[in-house]
Enzyme design. Structure first.
Site, PDB file in Angstrom:
ATOM      1  N   VAL A   8       0.874  -1.169   0.000  1.00  0.00           N
ATOM      2  CA  VAL A   8       0.000   0.000   0.000  1.00  0.00           C
ATOM      3  C   VAL A   8       0.908   1.215   0.000  1.00  0.00           C
ATOM      4  CG1 VAL A   8      -1.610   1.308   1.447  1.00  0.00           C
ATOM      5  CG2 VAL A   8      -1.864  -1.162   1.251  1.00  0.00           C
TER       6      VAL A   8
ATOM      7  N   PRO B 213       3.881   8.591   1.423  1.00  0.00           N
ATOM      8  CA  PRO B 213       4.211   8.024   0.109  1.00  0.00           C
ATOM      9  C   PRO B 213       5.699   7.680  -0.017  1.00  0.00           C
ATOM     10  CG  PRO B 213       2.857   9.990  -0.125  1.00  0.00           C
ATOM     11  CD  PRO B 213       3.228   9.901   1.323  1.00  0.00           C
ATOM     12  N   SER B 214       5.969   6.733  -0.884  1.00  0.00           N
ATOM     13  CA  SER B 214       7.341   6.295  -1.210  1.00  0.00           C
ATOM     14  C   SER B 214       8.126   5.857   0.016  1.00  0.00           C
ATOM     15  CB  SER B 214       8.110   7.400  -1.946  1.00  0.00           C
ATOM     16  OG  SER B 214       7.389   7.804  -3.072  1.00  0.00           O
ATOM     17  N   ARG B 215       7.413   5.414   1.002  1.00  0.00           N
ATOM     18  CA  ARG B 215       8.040   4.887   2.232  1.00  0.00           C
ATOM     19  C   ARG B 215       8.813   5.951   3.018  1.00  0.00           C
ATOM     20  NH1 ARG B 215       4.389   1.450   1.412  1.00  0.00           N
ATOM     21  NH2 ARG B 215       4.891  -0.612   0.649  1.00  0.00           N
ATOM     22  N   LEU B 216       8.552   7.230   2.724  1.00  0.00           N
ATOM     23  CA  LEU B 216       9.223   8.299   3.482  1.00  0.00           C
ATOM     24  C   LEU B 216       8.329   8.712   4.650  1.00  0.00           C
ATOM     25  CD1 LEU B 216      10.868  10.354   0.601  1.00  0.00           C
ATOM     26  CD2 LEU B 216      11.897   8.699   2.152  1.00  0.00           C
TER      27      LEU B 216
END
Ligand SMILES: NC(=O)C1=CN([C@@H]2O[C@H](COP(=O)(O)OP(=O)(O)OC[C@H]3O[C@@H](n4cnc5c(N)ncnc54)[C@H](OP(=O)(O)O)[C@@H]3O)[C@@H](O)[C@H]2O)[C@H](O)CC1
Ligand SMILES: Cc1cc2nc3c(=O)[nH]c(=O)nc-3n(C[C@H](O)[C@H](O)[C@H](O)COP(=O)(O)O)c2cc1C
Ligand SMILES: Cc1ncc(COP(=O)(O)O)c(C=O)c1O
Ligand SMILES: [K+]
Length: 533
Positions: A325, A506-509
């Site tokens: 996700v 988002p983007s695992r940040l």
């Protein structure tokens, strides 16, 4: 204990006995013209739903809620074109429904099925293609609900019906500023502009070959799948009741038709649905009265809880490595959080409760034994304040023995729908006997007896052993007398020296704000650090 929280009722797991299945093949008992209320009365060889049947249905519903049940297609009834039309007439004749009502419920089922699988965060752009009949009407209703669910629907509705039901649905969509697009204005290749295409072109009254302009629209849907290898992401196709262009009973018998990713069958699947091979088959139209189910010997899955749809068919094959996700959340910034982590926890906890999460107070508790071997399990948080976080258990359980060997633990909350995780660590101590007594007697009497019966974490020869003792004690305490708390049952309190508030991004940040307790000049205070995700 200062603030024992109000008990959150947990759902106890219920086993059910499966009685023999009802016959699966639907049978006709009357022709549409012969139909009258009289034909709803049981014929000598017919059964109405008896209390035992209805309780079976209820229990099955309960089990479906406990464990999502994927119905094998063998257990579901399929309708012929004629039966589908007859059931419609029955509902809207002697059973007193109006087409508006059924269409509203059908469209709502379609929208909720879509929302179960295709989340608006990833699949917001929905094109609903509506045909001239009631299937098209279902599409209009679904689009309205999808708008309210947070999607961005557009409608292509080339052959409009002048009836007030349809003009009303169009007006409602207009008032929500849902755009209507003509066939000519639709791009030839639909793959770049939409994430979901709702095929509400034809339902069970489709016959012959599709006529313009629907032939062209169906061709565009087919070409989406043919271009699959060239485009990075094609829109998914959701067919309402019948994949448009398919024969209502024989399905895509020549193999050249559209291949929807999701089919939402209404009332009961039509025979063509047997040929549906896509990953998501749902049933909607939660309005079938028992007389109709019984008359047509309908074997249908139960709807879980208050849901308007239920998955049928085999579970989709998933590529676990591709399951992910992309979290999208408001930023969590240092200058916006509370300086006291307990207050910050209170804020997030209240928001999680308000968001409708079930068991917001469920947390993973990790302990280690003297050999530093870790062990985790879920427990329920029963209160928290500046003195710590409290839960109850058996002191002689595995966790109890771990905590006597190493009185330190970690707690973990994951509030999925909010993209939030909270970690709490610190030393643990037992709460006072008086606090445990107080809480124990606030629990339902059944749970109090359960705590006596369960020598938690020890091996039991079988369920009957627990049941027998439970029965015995239930009789013993049936006079309402006080059920004594077992000495080995009570609360633990973890006094935090570390918190981490995690907000998925988002983007695992992700945002990670860690509070650690630091000593400065004999005073301890909380210091906040941002950690790399
Ligand atoms: N009880 C329920 O489950 C409910 C289901 N609903 C939905 O209603 C449809 C059935 O609706 P109905 O209006 O009977 O039929 P269709 O939506 O399939 O459409 C009929 C119109 O389509 C035209 N048609 C038929 N074949 C063709 C063709 N080859 N090319 C072009 N047009 C075609 C037809 O015109 P004719 O002139 O051919 O008669 C009609 O205009 C059901 O599937 C559910 O989706 C209700 O919403 C609620 C209850
Ligand atoms: C959501 C949830 C909440 C639970 N709450 C508790 C609880 O508050 N206390 C408890 O002793 N066990 C609770 N359990 C059961 C524990 O997870 C566990 O099976 C049990 O405590 C034995 O763990 P142990 O053998 O590691 O000591 C809960 C389980 C779940 C799934
Ligand atoms: C074994 C066990 N003990 C205690 C509890 C907590 O129950 P209550 O909310 O009644 O205190 C649970 C909750 O699931 C449990 O499974
Ligand atoms: K359709």
């Amino acid at each position: 204990m200062r603030s024992v929280m109000r008990r959150v009722t947990t759902m106890t797991f219920s086993y059910f006995l499966q009685s023999p299945p009802l016959p699966t093949s639907p049978k006709l008992f009357f022709s549409p013209r012969q139909f009258s209320l009289f034909s709803l009365l049981p014929l000598p060889n017919q059964r109405f739903i008896t209390p035992s049947h209805s309780s079976r249905l209820r229990l099955r519903g309960f089990s479906t809620k406990s464990i999502p049940k994927m119905q094998d297609s063998g257990a579901v009834s399929y309708l012929t074109h004629r039966e589908a039309a007859e059931i419609d007439e029955t509902l809207m004749g002697p059973l007193g429904f109006t087409v508006d009502q059924l269409m509203e419920l059908a469209g709502l089922s379609v929208a909720t099925s879509i929302a179960e699988v295709y989340k608006p965060s990833e699949y917001s752009r929905v094109l609903t293609i509506c045909g001239p009949g009631n299937n098209g009407g279902d599409g209009l209703v679904a689009a309205r609900h999808l708008h309210h669910f947070g999607y961005k629907p557009s409608i292509c509705y080339p052959k409009r019906t002048a009836k007030s039901l349809y003009t009303g649905l169009v007006t409602q969509l207009g008032s929500l500023s849902v755009p209507f697009v003509s066939v000519d204005d639709l791009p030839e290749d639909l793959s770049n502009n939409f994430d979901v295409i709702v095929d509400a072109i034809f339902g069970f009254s489709f016959h012959g070959a599709p006529r313009p302009p629907f032939d062209d629209l169906i061709r565009r849907l087919m070409s989406l799948q043919n271009n699959e290898h060239i485009v990075p992401k094609r829109p998914v196709i959701v067919s309402v009741d019948i994949p448009s262009g398919w024969h209502v009973e024989e399905g895509d018998h020549e193999g050249g038709g559209i291949k929807p990713d999701m089919l939402v069958s209404l009332t009961a699947p039509k025979l063509c649905a047997k040929r549906f091979c896509g990953p998501h088959h749902f049933l909607g139209g939660r309005f079938v009265p028992p007389q109709v189910a019984e008359k047509y010997k309908l074997e249908l899955p139960s709807y879980p809880g208050a849901s308007m749809c239920v998955r049928i068919g085999k579970p989709p094959k998933v590529d676990i490595s591709a399951m992910r996700v992309n979290y999208v959340s408001p930023e969590l910034l240092e200058d916006q959080v509370e300086t006291d982590p307990t207050l910050q926890f209170r804020k997030w906890f209240d928001e999680a409760v308000a968001s409708g999460l079930r068991e917001t107070n469920a947390m993973a508790l990790s302990t280690t034994n003297k050999d530093r071997k870790p062990s985790s399990r879920m427990v329920l948080l029963k209160g928290f304040d500046e003195n710590g976080f409290v839960w109850f258990t058996n002191y002689e359980s595995k966790k109890g023995s771990d905590l006597s060997e190493n009185p330190c633990a970690a707690l973990l909350f994951y509030w999925e729908s909010l993209n939030r995780q909270v970690r709490i660590e610190g030393p643990v101590e037992r709460i006072s006997e008086a606090e445990s007594e107080n809480y124990y007697h606030s629990r339902p009497r059944g749970s109090q007896i359960g705590a006596i019966v369960s020598k938690q974490s020890s091996v039991v020869p079988g369920r009957h052993v627990l049941y027998d003792e439970y029965e015995e004690l239930t009789i013993k305490y049936s006079d309402g007398s006080v059920i004594p708390k077992p000495k080995n049952w009570g609360g633990f309190r973890l006094k935090p020296n570390l918190f981490e508030f995690w907000q998925g991004q988002p983007s695992r940040l992700h945002d990670r704000l860690q509070y650690s307790l630091q000593d400065a000049n004999g005073n301890s205070g909380w210091i906040i650090h941002r950690l790399a995700p």
